[in-house]
Design a protein around this motif. Structure first.
Motif, short mmCIF file in Angstrom:
data_model
loop_
_atom_site.label_atom_id
_atom_site.label_comp_id
_atom_site.label_asym_id
_atom_site.label_seq_id
_atom_site.Cartn_x
_atom_site.Cartn_y
_atom_site.Cartn_z
N LEU A 1 23.73 9.77 -1.42
CA LEU A 1 24.99 10.21 -0.83
C LEU A 1 25.80 10.97 -1.86
CD1 LEU A 1 27.26 10.02 1.43
CD2 LEU A 1 28.05 7.98 0.20
N ASN A 2 26.37 12.09 -1.45
CA ASN A 2 27.42 12.72 -2.24
C ASN A 2 28.39 13.37 -1.28
OD1 ASN A 2 28.69 13.23 -4.66
ND2 ASN A 2 27.86 15.30 -4.79
N THR A 3 29.65 12.95 -1.36
CA THR A 3 30.67 13.46 -0.45
C THR A 3 32.01 13.37 -1.16
OG1 THR A 3 31.57 13.26 1.77
CG2 THR A 3 31.01 11.20 0.63
N ASN A 4 33.08 13.65 -0.45
CA ASN A 4 34.36 13.66 -1.15
C ASN A 4 34.91 12.25 -1.30
OD1 ASN A 4 36.72 13.07 0.76
ND2 ASN A 4 35.65 14.67 1.93
N SER A 5 35.86 12.14 -2.21
CA SER A 5 36.29 10.82 -2.67
C SER A 5 37.15 10.06 -1.68
CB SER A 5 37.07 10.97 -3.99
OG SER A 5 38.20 11.82 -3.80
N ARG A 6 37.45 10.64 -0.51
CA ARG A 6 38.24 9.90 0.48
C ARG A 6 37.36 8.97 1.34
NH1 ARG A 6 42.12 14.53 2.94
NH2 ARG A 6 40.18 15.72 2.81
N PHE A 7 36.04 9.12 1.22
CA PHE A 7 35.17 8.15 1.88
C PHE A 7 35.13 6.87 1.05
CE2 PHE A 7 33.78 11.99 4.01
CZ PHE A 7 33.54 11.55 5.31
N HIS A 8 34.68 5.81 1.72
CA HIS A 8 34.63 4.50 1.08
C HIS A 8 33.20 4.19 0.64
CE1 HIS A 8 35.46 0.45 0.06
NE2 HIS A 8 34.92 -0.11 1.15
N TYR A 9 32.99 3.98 -0.66
CA TYR A 9 31.66 3.69 -1.20
C TYR A 9 31.87 2.94 -2.53
CZ TYR A 9 33.16 8.09 -3.27
OH TYR A 9 33.90 9.08 -3.87
N ALA A 10 30.82 2.29 -2.97
CA ALA A 10 30.93 1.40 -4.13
C ALA A 10 31.12 2.12 -5.44
CB ALA A 10 29.68 0.52 -4.20
N GLY B 1 55.20 5.77 -8.66
CA GLY B 1 56.15 6.87 -8.64
C GLY B 1 55.53 8.17 -8.16
N PHE B 2 54.27 8.37 -8.50
CA PHE B 2 53.57 9.59 -8.07
C PHE B 2 53.31 9.57 -6.57
CE2 PHE B 2 49.43 12.06 -7.85
CZ PHE B 2 50.05 13.31 -7.95
N GLU B 3 53.18 8.37 -6.00
CA GLU B 3 52.89 8.26 -4.57
C GLU B 3 54.01 8.84 -3.71
OE1 GLU B 3 52.10 4.16 -3.81
OE2 GLU B 3 50.34 4.10 -5.14
N ALA B 4 55.19 8.96 -4.29
CA ALA B 4 56.31 9.51 -3.53
C ALA B 4 56.06 10.97 -3.15
CB ALA B 4 57.60 9.39 -4.33
N GLU B 5 55.17 11.63 -3.87
CA GLU B 5 54.86 13.02 -3.57
C GLU B 5 53.84 13.16 -2.45
OE1 GLU B 5 53.89 15.52 -6.83
OE2 GLU B 5 55.96 15.54 -7.56
N GLY B 6 53.30 12.08 -1.95
CA GLY B 6 52.31 12.14 -0.91
C GLY B 6 50.95 11.70 -1.43
N SER B 7 49.92 11.91 -0.63
CA SER B 7 48.58 11.46 -1.01
C SER B 7 47.95 12.44 -2.00
CB SER B 7 47.70 11.33 0.23
OG SER B 7 47.52 12.61 0.84
N PHE B 8 46.92 11.94 -2.67
CA PHE B 8 46.19 12.76 -3.65
C PHE B 8 44.70 12.51 -3.48
CE2 PHE B 8 43.73 12.88 -7.54
CZ PHE B 8 43.94 14.18 -7.95
#
Length: 954
Positions: free
Chosen positions: A598-607, A816-823
């Motif tokens: 598997l290789n995909t973007n980091s918003r998926f859930h994996y170990a 504090g960074f979370e106030a800017e939205g998701s990353f």
């Protein structure tokens, strides 16, 4: 009227030896009085005229055997060249009160011609040591320019017969060889003379003849004071008529005695001469035989001069270098050098398999034994028997291509390349006998090899079983036994025997004597890609630079070694990206396996992402526990700045001078190195505030005074706060990397971090280069300063060359960074990126690479410090572990950066098999940051190679 000089009629020519006092009187009579110092010469007497300790002229007292009209020809030739080439400095006759300072005088040694020649400040090249390609090229260019200037020069004094006229070389050797005291040397000189003369004799009628200097050597080419490239010419004493190409041959011969000088290194001079004076076809064929003849003449002439003039120290001191010139000229067959010269000028001749030749063998498949061969992966190329293992794995009969460098031939930690380019196709029979048939009709002969002459070529087979006799095309010729291998060469009919493997530098010359046997084997021709660099430059933006002006093509890496396309294994001493070494098997396997899964973007859930983040935070002190993953160091610094700005609600960042942090908009904004951006300091945006680089060696405060940097930076931060502009962060490398691994003054970060935190700002440690154990004694650079930052950036080593970076911070800052939205970053933290990062961290731990960095780094630094005791150009040795910098200066007192010298040293190191690059704002620091797997013997090799360069020149 005196008869023209004829060396063969003149007999012995001891140099004049007027007493210095008498010579001084002659100088005064010429209007150039002064103190005289004797200079060397083989057949004349030369003295330096000084006035108040400064050189003003050279007094030249000609050998009595040379007629006045010949001296006049020399002076006229010098004046003509000066007029034609005004930007060259020429040793012409001085004028005193409008009249030339020359004349004939009655002396204690008889009537002699005496002149005062213009003194050219600087020095000749004969004792310089190594001559860089740029110097070699300039010598060739000057030779061509002088030749062009004298092309139409006519003078009665040119009609002389000199021992240096290469048209007379065979006669000179016949006459003088008996004077050589060594019978073996005499025989070697005679053999080479006979062979070279035979080649030139067949070309002589077509070789252009003209006037020439014919002694444009390192003895007579002068560089200005402080200059590297020759810009002056002295000593027109050998001016005469001769073969035009002999002008170049003489210049080439002198290059061969210098350190690092061997036949292939003369090619820049050949190209430069040809650009000025295009060489004819016959001149190309005659050039190297003439170099060989020049070497032979020098050896016998030097021996004879010493025999008749034992007190002539100049002649005696030249004997060793004259022998080296001869030996190097003889080291490579002239036919090979002719092919090499032709290739360098793009005027090569090719040998081809005769049209209509029958197949030599059937059923062969191509066996890849090249630099990128899969069989060589995981370091298998260093184990004996690679080629046989690859052939056995292929099954059935195979053939490895002609002309494609073989990885199994590469040798590590060698100062010179190994023979790696095949002049043959190699056949592997496999499990069964491989039958070979005659490709053409002829008479086969069996000796060391089986040979079959053909039309303009001869087939040469090594490692076969066969017998001689007449054969017809298609007849059985030989067999390769089961499990055996054979070499198939198709050579030009008149070619000498050609080694199966040759060094890459000489490969074009050797391959010019051979044809690709592929048509006889039913295989495609060997691939050629000589235009790769041009294709790169055409496709990529010019700003995307590459190391070296003429970069090696690197196609394989293994641990601390890089292998170029010619099979040369180079020691990588600069690659801090690949911390665990090139092509680490564990990393290759882990990345390959994850790609298969598997290789995909980091918003998926994996170990993998969770495992990697946990492993990374476990290496950092509390409260650094939250990770953000990106693709590079630039992105990590950029993100760290954004995080700090979001967490503090401020924009300003305090950065350190002379630093490099990346190429993104924000990371470039805080980069202050003028090496990467000459306008860096004056073009920072208004939210960036720069404090002095805390460089204890080169900065404003040096040595013990460097302790002042901390309080000054802290004061600047407090001043910003007092002015209502408290910064969001202070950003710095905890070990000053761009300057070459300079340690920060003790307590610097503690003081500055305290100041920025007083007003609510954050401390960012850029660990992109220095982190992950490179310092040896500390895993992180900030540990050396006894501090804990609020934000840490990591990259480079973290992915071992794979695009991976990370920002690690506290839970509070991350919130504090979370106030800017998701990353998120699509690739940063992807399954493959995460597995790569985890594997790198595991290897660093399991292989003890931090401790290796300490042990090998200490050994390496000790070696560099020892070099500093012997070489004044070394101003300082910076750094810890395998994060070192060698700062080079022209003067230890003024610390003037040795910028040009550093670049030249890196180029010379590459020729000796070491990859090294400059760093620092002045590009005068050797950036010594090798993979952490560097073994002790490789560290010793680097020190030895560097010592050689600093000793013999660059």
């Amino acid at each position: 009227m005196q008869q023209p000089f004829d060396f063969f009629a003149a007999g012995e020519l001891p140099a004049p030896e007027l007493p210095v006092a008498e010579a001084a009187e002659l100088a005064a009579r010429l209007g150039v009085p002064g103190e005289l110092k004797s200079l060397g010469s083989q057949q004349d007497q030369n003295l330096l005229i000084r006035r108040h300790g400064e050189p003003v002229a050279v007094l030249k007292i000609a050998n009595a055997a040379f007629p006045a009209q010949e001296t006049a020809a020399q002076d006229a030739a010098a004046a003509l060249v000066q007029t034609a080439e005004p930007d060259l400095r020429i040793g012409t006759v001085l004028e005193v009160d409008g009249r030339p300072a020359s004349g004939r005088f009655a002396t204690s040694a008889g009537e002699l011609c005496v002149r005062a020649l213009r003194f050219l400040p600087g020095g000749t090249l004969v004792d310089r040591g190594y001559l860089a390609p740029a110097v070699v090229a300039r010598m060739g260019a000057v030779s061509g320019r002088v030749s062009a200037a004298l092309a139409d020069f006519a003078h009665p004094g040119l009609d002389r017969v000199l021992q240096w006229d290469l048209r007379e070389a065979a006669r000179v050797v016949d006459l003088l060889a008996p004077a050589h005291p060594d019978p073996a040397a005499r025989d070697a000189v005679r053999r080479m003379t006979d062979a070279a003369h035979a080649t030139v004799a067949g070309l002589a009628a077509a070789l252009p003849v003209q006037a020439g200097h014919f002694d444009l050597t390192d003895d007579n080419l002068v560089s200005a004071v402080g200059g590297r490239l020759p810009d002056g010419v002295i000593d027109f004493g050998d001016v005469s008529r001769g073969w035009r190409v002999a002008e170049l041959a003489v210049t080439l011969s002198c290059l061969l005695h210098h350190p690092g000088g061997e036949p292939w290194t003369v090619l820049p001079a050949v190209r430069a001469f040809d650009a000025v004076r295009r060489l004819q076809e016959e001149e190309l064929d005659a050039l190297w035989p003439l170099v060989q003849l020049r070497g032979a003449v020098l050896v016998v002439s030097g021996a004879q001069q010493v025999a008749i003039d034992a007190a002539n120290d100049y002649a005696s001191s030249a004997l060793d270098r004259e022998w080296r010139m001869f030996a190097e000229a003889a080291a490579v067959p002239s036919a090979v050098m002719t092919g090499l010269v032709r290739d360098a000028l793009g005027r090569d001749r090719s040998v081809r398999v005769p049209v209509g030749a029958a197949p030599l063998a059937d059923g062969l498949s191509v066996l890849d034994l090249g630099i990128t061969a899969p069989a060589a992966d995981d370091g298998a190329w260093l184990a004996p028997g690679l080629e046989e293992r690859a052939a056995a794995a292929a099954g059935g009969p195979t053939a490895a291509p002609f002309g494609v460098a073989r990885i199994a031939a590469a040798r590590v930690l060698q100062a010179a390349s190994a023979p790696s380019v095949p002049t043959a196709a190699t056949l592997f029979a496999g499990a069964h006998e491989l039958a070979l048939r005659a490709p053409w009709t002829g008479e086969a002969a069996v000796g060391e090899a089986l040979e079959l002459p053909g039309e303009g070529v001869r087939l040469r087979l090594l490692g076969v079983q066969g017998r001689g006799g007449a054969v017809t095309a298609g007849d059985p010729l030989a067999v390769v036994p089961p499990g055996g291998r054979a070499e198939v060469q198709v050579l030009a009919a008149d070619a000498p025997d050609v080694p199966v493997l040759v060094r890459p530098e000489y490969a074009p010359g050797w391959l010019a004597l051979a044809a690709d046997p592929a048509p006889l084997l039913g295989l495609p021709p060997a691939p050629v890609d000589d235009a790769l660099l041009a294709r790169r430059d055409a496709a990529l933006a010019g700003v995307q630079e590459h190391y070296y002006g003429d970069p090696p093509r690197i196609e394989r890496g293994w641990r601390v070694h890089l292998v170029d396309a010619g099979g040369r294994a180079l020691l990588d001493m600069v690659n801090n990206v690949t911390a665990i070494g090139h092509a680490h098997p564990a990393l290759t396997a882990a990345a390959s396996r994850q790609l298969a899964l598997l290789n995909t973007n980091s918003r998926f859930h994996y170990a993998a992402i969770a495992d990697f983040a946990a492993r990374l935070t476990a290496l950092l002190p509390a409260p650094l526990e939250k990770v953000l993953l990106v693709n590079s160091g630039s992105e990590a610094v950029d993100l760290a700045i954004r995080v700090a700005q979001a967490a503090t609600g401020r924009r300003g960042v305090v950065a350190v001078g002379e630093a490099y942090h990346g190429w993104t908009l924000a990371s470039d904004a805080v980069s202050t190195s003028i090496a990467d951006n000459p306008n860096a300091v004056g073009t920072r945006p208004d939210w960036v505030h720069v404090v002095d680089a805390p460089n204890a060696y080169r900065g404003r405060h040096r040595g013990e005074d460097a302790r002042r940097y901390g309080p000054e930076a802290a004061a600047a931060i407090r001043a910003l706060a007092a002015d209502g502009r408290p910064p969001a962060a202070f950003l710095a490398e905890p070990f000053f990397g761009n300057a070459g691994g300079v340690a920060l003054p003790d307590g610097y970060l503690a003081e500055v971090y305290a100041a920025v935190r007083e007003s609510g700002g954050l401390a960012i440690a850029d660990e992109v280069q220095v982190g992950l154990g490179r310092l040896g004694r500390w895993f992180w650079g900030f540990e050396q300063q006894g501090v804990v930052p609020d934000v840490v950036t990591v990259a480079k080593s973290l992915g071992n060359g794979f695009p991976l970076g990370a920002v690690i911070t506290t839970a509070e800052v991350a919130a504090g960074f979370e106030a800017e939205g998701s990353f998120f970053s699509s690739s940063g933290g992807s399954p493959v990126s995460s597995v790569v990062g985890s594997t790198v961290l595991e290897v660093i731990a399991s292989e003890g690479l931090q401790e290796r960095a300490r042990v090998v780094g200490d050994r390496l630094k000790a070696g560099l410090l020892a070099l500093a005791e012997r070489h004044a150009i070394i101003g300082a040795v910076h750094g810890e572990g395998l994060y070192l910098g060698l700062e080079l200066v022209r003067d230890r007192a003024t610390r003037e950066p040795a910028t040009a010298e550093t670049a030249a040293i890196c180029d010379r190191l590459l020729l000796l098999g070491v990859v090294m690059q400059p760093t620092g704002d002045h590009k005068n620091v050797l950036k010594i940051k090798p993979p952490l797997v560097l073994p002790e013997d490789a560290a010793d090799v680097f020190v030895a190679r560097l010592d050689e360069v600093l000793t013999t020149g660059w």
